[in-house]
Design an enzyme around this catalytic site. Sequence first.
Site, PDB file in Angstrom:
ATOM      1  N   HIS A  67      23.031  41.880 -26.267  1.00  0.00           N
ATOM      2  CA  HIS A  67      23.322  43.257 -26.658  1.00  0.00           C
ATOM      3  C   HIS A  67      24.535  43.390 -27.575  1.00  0.00           C
ATOM      4  O   HIS A  67      24.787  44.468 -28.105  1.00  0.00           O
ATOM      5  CB  HIS A  67      23.548  44.118 -25.417  1.00  0.00           C
ATOM      6  CG  HIS A  67      24.777  43.729 -24.662  1.00  0.00           C
ATOM      7  ND1 HIS A  67      24.837  42.575 -23.911  1.00  0.00           N
ATOM      8  CD2 HIS A  67      25.988  44.310 -24.582  1.00  0.00           C
ATOM      9  CE1 HIS A  67      26.045  42.474 -23.380  1.00  0.00           C
ATOM     10  NE2 HIS A  67      26.767  43.518 -23.771  1.00  0.00           N
ATOM     11  N   HIS A  85      28.468  46.092 -30.845  1.00  0.00           N
ATOM     12  CA  HIS A  85      27.896  46.335 -29.513  1.00  0.00           C
ATOM     13  C   HIS A  85      26.702  47.275 -29.681  1.00  0.00           C
ATOM     14  O   HIS A  85      26.870  48.472 -29.908  1.00  0.00           O
ATOM     15  CB  HIS A  85      28.945  46.955 -28.593  1.00  0.00           C
ATOM     16  CG  HIS A  85      28.559  46.951 -27.156  1.00  0.00           C
ATOM     17  ND1 HIS A  85      27.627  47.822 -26.637  1.00  0.00           N
ATOM     18  CD2 HIS A  85      28.965  46.163 -26.140  1.00  0.00           C
ATOM     19  CE1 HIS A  85      27.497  47.574 -25.341  1.00  0.00           C
ATOM     20  NE2 HIS A  85      28.291  46.575 -25.018  1.00  0.00           N
TER      21      HIS A  85
END
Length: 164
Positions: free
Chosen positions: A71, A86
């Site tokens: 992620h 992110h």
Amino acid sequence: MVFFAKSKDTDLVIQAPFAGEVISMNEVPDPVFSGGMLGAGVAIRPSDKESEIIVHAPVAGRVANLFHGGHAFALVTTLGTQVLVHVGLDTVELKGRGFEALVEEGQRVKAGEPVLKVDAALIREAGKDLVTPIVGTDKSQVSGTEVQAGPAEEGVKIATFTLV
């Protein structure tokens, strides 16, 4: 003896990792990012129409970290500045579902090079926000951020990090 002052690059240009709406960090609906706890930065939210997103490197550098679950990733530039990307909020909870790394840790990438493939439809179905913060994580290196808010195409300048 002659000493030469070290040349200092004072700006780091951040490119859009994908097309979307650029927002300032204080608009990110997560206090860790909006409060600057991880550092100064910018964020981008992809269009709701995209079912798959290719996340490109916002700067050139070495892939210092591919976070477990895919992620997020961190790049270290030639200036030594670490830039964290992110993808989404609370997406670590998906434990890798919906994310595919296209690079390996230690690999050098150019700005604009594909780094992650994201199943945006799956992530939205899981109830996660795909807003993507891009952060200069070393507060002693990044003194400020100039954000160019609004719509942006992949690869265009969306922010400038002012380096110390």
